[in-house]
Design a protein around this motif. Structure first.
Motif, PDB file in Angstrom:
ATOM      1  N   LEU A   8       0.828  -1.202   0.000  1.00 44.23           N
ATOM      2  CA  LEU A   8       0.000   0.000   0.000  1.00 44.23           C
ATOM      3  C   LEU A   8       0.867   1.259   0.000  1.00 44.23           C
ATOM      4  N   ILE A   9       1.924   1.248   0.791  1.00 39.31           N
ATOM      5  CA  ILE A   9       2.846   2.387   0.825  1.00 39.31           C
ATOM      6  C   ILE A   9       3.464   2.599  -0.550  1.00 39.31           C
ATOM      7  N   LEU A  10       3.884   1.506  -1.190  1.00 37.51           N
ATOM      8  CA  LEU A  10       4.496   1.602  -2.517  1.00 37.51           C
ATOM      9  C   LEU A  10       3.509   2.186  -3.527  1.00 37.51           C
ATOM     10  N   LYS A  11       2.262   1.726  -3.481  1.00 40.71           N
ATOM     11  CA  LYS A  11       1.250   2.259  -4.396  1.00 40.71           C
ATOM     12  C   LYS A  11       1.029   3.749  -4.149  1.00 40.71           C
ATOM     13  N   ASN A  12       0.998   4.131  -2.883  1.00 39.01           N
ATOM     14  CA  ASN A  12       0.823   5.548  -2.557  1.00 39.01           C
ATOM     15  C   ASN A  12       2.007   6.381  -3.042  1.00 39.01           C
ATOM     16  N   GLN A  13       3.196   5.844  -2.886  1.00 37.04           N
ATOM     17  CA  GLN A  13       4.383   6.557  -3.369  1.00 37.04           C
ATOM     18  C   GLN A  13       4.330   6.721  -4.888  1.00 37.04           C
ATOM     19  N   GLU A  14       3.879   5.687  -5.583  1.00 35.29           N
ATOM     20  CA  GLU A  14       3.762   5.770  -7.041  1.00 35.29           C
ATOM     21  C   GLU A  14       2.736   6.826  -7.443  1.00 35.29           C
ATOM     22  N   ARG A  15       1.632   6.886  -6.711  1.00 30.20           N
ATOM     23  CA  ARG A  15       0.606   7.901  -6.990  1.00 30.20           C
ATOM     24  C   ARG A  15       1.143   9.307  -6.744  1.00 30.20           C
ATOM     25  N   ILE A  16       1.869   9.465  -5.633  1.00 30.90           N
ATOM     26  CA  ILE A  16       2.454  10.773  -5.330  1.00 30.90           C
ATOM     27  C   ILE A  16       3.438  11.189  -6.403  1.00 30.90           C
ATOM     28  N   LEU A  17       4.276  10.251  -6.831  1.00 29.81           N
ATOM     29  CA  LEU A  17       5.254  10.535  -7.874  1.00 29.81           C
ATOM     30  C   LEU A  17       4.553  10.944  -9.170  1.00 29.81           C
ATOM     31  N   ALA A  18       3.470  10.241  -9.503  1.00 33.37           N
ATOM     32  CA  ALA A  18       2.724  10.573 -10.724  1.00 33.37           C
ATOM     33  C   ALA A  18       2.130  11.970 -10.614  1.00 33.37           C
ATOM     34  N   LEU A  19       1.635  12.339  -9.457  1.00 37.13           N
ATOM     35  CA  LEU A  19       1.066  13.677  -9.250  1.00 37.13           C
ATOM     36  C   LEU A  19       2.145  14.761  -9.368  1.00 37.13           C
ATOM     37  N   ILE A  20       3.301  14.473  -8.805  1.00 36.50           N
ATOM     38  CA  ILE A  20       4.405  15.440  -8.835  1.00 36.50           C
ATOM     39  C   ILE A  20       4.891  15.639 -10.273  1.00 36.50           C
ATOM     40  N   GLN A  21       4.900  14.580 -11.066  1.00 32.69           N
ATOM     41  CA  GLN A  21       5.423  14.657 -12.433  1.00 32.69           C
ATOM     42  C   GLN A  21       4.446  15.311 -13.410  1.00 32.69           C
ATOM     43  N   LYS A  22       3.196  15.505 -12.999  1.00 37.32           N
ATOM     44  CA  LYS A  22       2.209  16.109 -13.911  1.00 37.32           C
ATOM     45  C   LYS A  22       2.542  17.559 -14.179  1.00 37.32           C
TER      46      LYS A  22
END
Length: 64
Positions: free
Chosen positions: A50-64
């Motif tokens: 779950l932490i990894l998925k959240n980190q991936e989501r955060i990274l995707a948001l930051i890269q937008k």
């Protein structure tokens, strides 16, 4: 003399049987602990996923 040795051997066998029984109880308890640890490990793996998925989501948001 032989009778005394037989009695001594029988006592030794009884002591060993008691020790074996005690060891079996310890093994049984250890197996219970291992099963509990496996459940904890699985829960922790789920949390890490779950932490990894959240980190991936955060990274995707930051890269937008």
């Amino acid at each position: 003399m032989a009778e005394a040795q037989i009695i001594a051997n029988q006592r030794s066998i009884l002591r060993n049987q008691k020790a074996i029984l005690a060891n079996q109880e310890t093994i049984k308890k250890n197996l219970g602990t291992i099963k509990g640890n496996q459940v904890t490990i699985k829960k922790n793996q789920d949390k890490l996923d779950l932490i990894l998925k959240n980190q991936e989501r955060i990274l995707a948001l930051i890269q937008k």
